[in-house]
Design a protein around this motif. Sequence first.
Motif, mmCIF file in Angstrom:
data_model
loop_
_atom_site.group_PDB
_atom_site.id
_atom_site.type_symbol
_atom_site.label_atom_id
_atom_site.label_comp_id
_atom_site.label_asym_id
_atom_site.label_seq_id
_atom_site.Cartn_x
_atom_site.Cartn_y
_atom_site.Cartn_z
ATOM 1 N N PRO A 192 47.829 96.902 45.491
ATOM 2 C CA PRO A 192 47.730 98.370 45.451
ATOM 3 C C PRO A 192 48.222 98.919 44.126
ATOM 4 O O PRO A 192 48.924 98.250 43.363
ATOM 5 N N SER A 193 47.847 100.142 43.856
ATOM 6 C CA SER A 193 48.344 100.818 42.665
ATOM 7 C C SER A 193 49.844 101.024 42.787
ATOM 8 O O SER A 193 50.356 101.396 43.842
ATOM 9 N N LEU A 194 50.536 100.771 41.677
ATOM 10 C CA LEU A 194 51.988 100.834 41.699
ATOM 11 C C LEU A 194 52.443 102.292 41.692
ATOM 12 O O LEU A 194 52.179 103.045 40.754
ATOM 13 N N LYS A 195 53.102 102.704 42.775
ATOM 14 C CA LYS A 195 53.676 104.046 42.871
ATOM 15 C C LYS A 195 55.128 103.908 43.289
ATOM 16 O O LYS A 195 55.442 103.314 44.323
ATOM 17 N N THR A 196 55.998 104.417 42.476
ATOM 18 C CA THR A 196 57.417 104.253 42.751
ATOM 19 C C THR A 196 57.932 105.384 43.630
ATOM 20 O O THR A 196 57.523 106.538 43.497
ATOM 21 N N ASP A 197 58.794 105.025 44.554
ATOM 22 C CA ASP A 197 59.478 106.017 45.394
ATOM 23 C C ASP A 197 60.891 106.290 44.897
ATOM 24 O O ASP A 197 61.601 107.120 45.470
ATOM 25 N N ALA A 198 61.305 105.559 43.852
ATOM 26 C CA ALA A 198 62.654 105.730 43.322
ATOM 27 C C ALA A 198 62.747 107.032 42.527
ATOM 28 O O ALA A 198 61.757 107.560 42.014
ATOM 29 N N THR A 199 63.930 107.540 42.431
ATOM 30 C CA THR A 199 64.193 108.756 41.656
ATOM 31 C C THR A 199 65.078 108.398 40.471
ATOM 32 O O THR A 199 65.936 107.512 40.564
ATOM 33 N N PRO A 200 64.859 109.040 39.333
ATOM 34 C CA PRO A 200 65.682 108.728 38.165
ATOM 35 C C PRO A 200 67.136 109.137 38.360
ATOM 36 O O PRO A 200 67.438 110.268 38.754
ATOM 37 N N THR A 201 68.030 108.213 38.110
ATOM 38 C CA THR A 201 69.469 108.459 38.163
ATOM 39 C C THR A 201 70.089 107.999 36.853
ATOM 40 O O THR A 201 69.421 107.399 36.003
ATOM 41 N N SER A 202 71.362 108.253 36.723
ATOM 42 C CA SER A 202 72.056 107.853 35.489
ATOM 43 C C SER A 202 72.163 106.349 35.352
ATOM 44 O O SER A 202 72.376 105.834 34.247
ATOM 45 N N ASP A 203 72.010 105.622 36.461
ATOM 46 C CA ASP A 203 72.132 104.166 36.416
ATOM 47 C C ASP A 203 70.823 103.480 36.065
ATOM 48 O O ASP A 203 70.839 102.433 35.412
ATOM 49 N N ASN A 204 69.686 104.029 36.518
ATOM 50 C CA ASN A 204 68.405 103.358 36.279
ATOM 51 C C ASN A 204 67.568 104.041 35.202
ATOM 52 O O ASN A 204 66.377 103.764 35.074
ATOM 53 N N THR A 205 68.168 104.958 34.425
ATOM 54 C CA THR A 205 67.442 105.701 33.398
ATOM 55 C C THR A 205 68.129 105.540 32.057
ATOM 56 O O THR A 205 69.362 105.534 31.984
ATOM 57 N N VAL A 206 67.338 105.397 31.019
ATOM 58 C CA VAL A 206 67.856 105.331 29.657
ATOM 59 C C VAL A 206 67.084 106.345 28.813
ATOM 60 O O VAL A 206 65.888 106.549 29.006
ATOM 61 N N GLY A 207 67.801 106.993 27.922
ATOM 62 C CA GLY A 207 67.176 107.930 26.995
ATOM 63 C C GLY A 207 67.028 107.287 25.632
ATOM 64 O O GLY A 207 67.897 106.532 25.187
ATOM 65 N N ILE A 208 65.920 107.551 24.964
ATOM 66 C CA ILE A 208 65.686 106.997 23.630
ATOM 67 C C ILE A 208 65.350 108.133 22.673
ATOM 68 O O ILE A 208 64.692 109.103 23.046
ATOM 69 N N ASP A 209 65.825 107.995 21.457
ATOM 70 C CA ASP A 209 65.536 108.951 20.394
ATOM 71 C C ASP A 209 64.777 108.213 19.308
ATOM 72 O O ASP A 209 65.287 107.263 18.708
ATOM 73 N N MET A 210 63.524 108.637 19.063
ATOM 74 C CA MET A 210 62.696 108.010 18.046
ATOM 75 C C MET A 210 63.045 108.581 16.679
ATOM 76 O O MET A 210 63.361 109.764 16.542
ATOM 77 N N GLY A 211 62.976 107.733 15.668
ATOM 78 C CA GLY A 211 63.320 108.187 14.329
ATOM 79 C C GLY A 211 62.705 107.303 13.267
ATOM 80 O O GLY A 211 61.976 106.346 13.544
#
Length: 402
Positions: A192-211
């Motif tokens: 099946p098509s991959l659809k996530t039921d998870a929600t972004p939290t501080s533990d499973n999310t990372v922020g990136i800054d391009m430069g």
Amino acid sequence: MRITHQYHLRPTSQQIASFQMWLELCRRQYNYRLAERFNWWEQNRCDVNRCSIISCSIAPLKDKPDYYSQKRDLINCKALFPEYKELPSNTLQDVVARVEKTFHRWLKGDSNGKKSGRPRFKGKGRYRSLSFPNPIKPEHIQGKFIQLPKIGKVKMILHRPIPDGFKIKTATITHKADGWYISLSLEDVTVPSLKTDATPTSDNTVGIDMGLKSFLVTSDDQEVEIPQHYRKAEKKLKRLQRQLSRKIKGSNRRKKAIKRVARVHLKVANQRKDFHYKTALWLLSLGYKFIAYEDLNIKGLAKSRLAKSILDAAWGQFLGIVTLKAANAGGAGLPQNPRKSTIECSDCGAEVPKTLADRWHNCQCGASYDRDHNAARNIKYRAVGHPVLQSSVNVRRVAGSR
């Protein structure tokens, strides 16, 4: 689930001659069908939306050429030009489908309403791919050979096997600077098509800054150096392009010089894409499912004085790969508004004005971060919510309710 695998072909000289003749015939057919569309558009468009009650000299509208009418006309094309009978019918029909797609996107836009530019006619050597929409059966791949319609068995470097359970839907032969490639579109209807039921939290999310100083900096203060593949190849390209400019137009030496320049550009593109894939997999290997990034206007930035460096970094290609790989891992890419991500403090939210020369963030609250690290933290908190600011807002709401 649908994936695409690309393999290098080793065709014989006779097969190469057939491929080149097919490409030229498809190019001519593409230009002819596109000219039919333009003629209809030029003759039937008019700014006048009313006519005289007494007399009207407006000629009757001509039938609009569409995919089905142009596809039916291929029978007449084969009768007038017998060489088109050597092409597989589905390959010739795919040319009409390409014209339909590019013309529709110019007039009406894609599914998001975004319009493309005016379609251009293909010059000699500008049509580089042949499509075989008919499914290729598994028995058509025997060892190192693949069976193609009206061409026979073509040698293929099967550097990775086709996954079990996947069926070959379409095949596309592409001519690049270093040879011929075949792209197999594979589909497995049981996955099946991959659809996530998870929600972004501080533990499973990372922020990136391009430069441009570094390719990216994560919210965990991990930095990836920018490779600058094009900058490193500029010296060699300068020499090859100088040699090309001295060759006589139309000569065989000029054609060979063009191929040498094209191979260097292709190598740079391959190096860049390989770096993007490895960087995306490295981000996901850290244990994160959601990647928060700045939703930048890359086309606008590419028109500035830093255009060469921005295009060399290819942020758009990388963010597309990151979003795809995150979705395959059960997560997603989270574009965020980049406004004031650099000047806002990631600890207290206060604004600390900076110039481009200021590379360090110092705030009155005591926060001290690298400029890009602070921006990456802000991007992450915009995706998952700021823990300190949210708690203070909740406290004020409770106090106000009392």
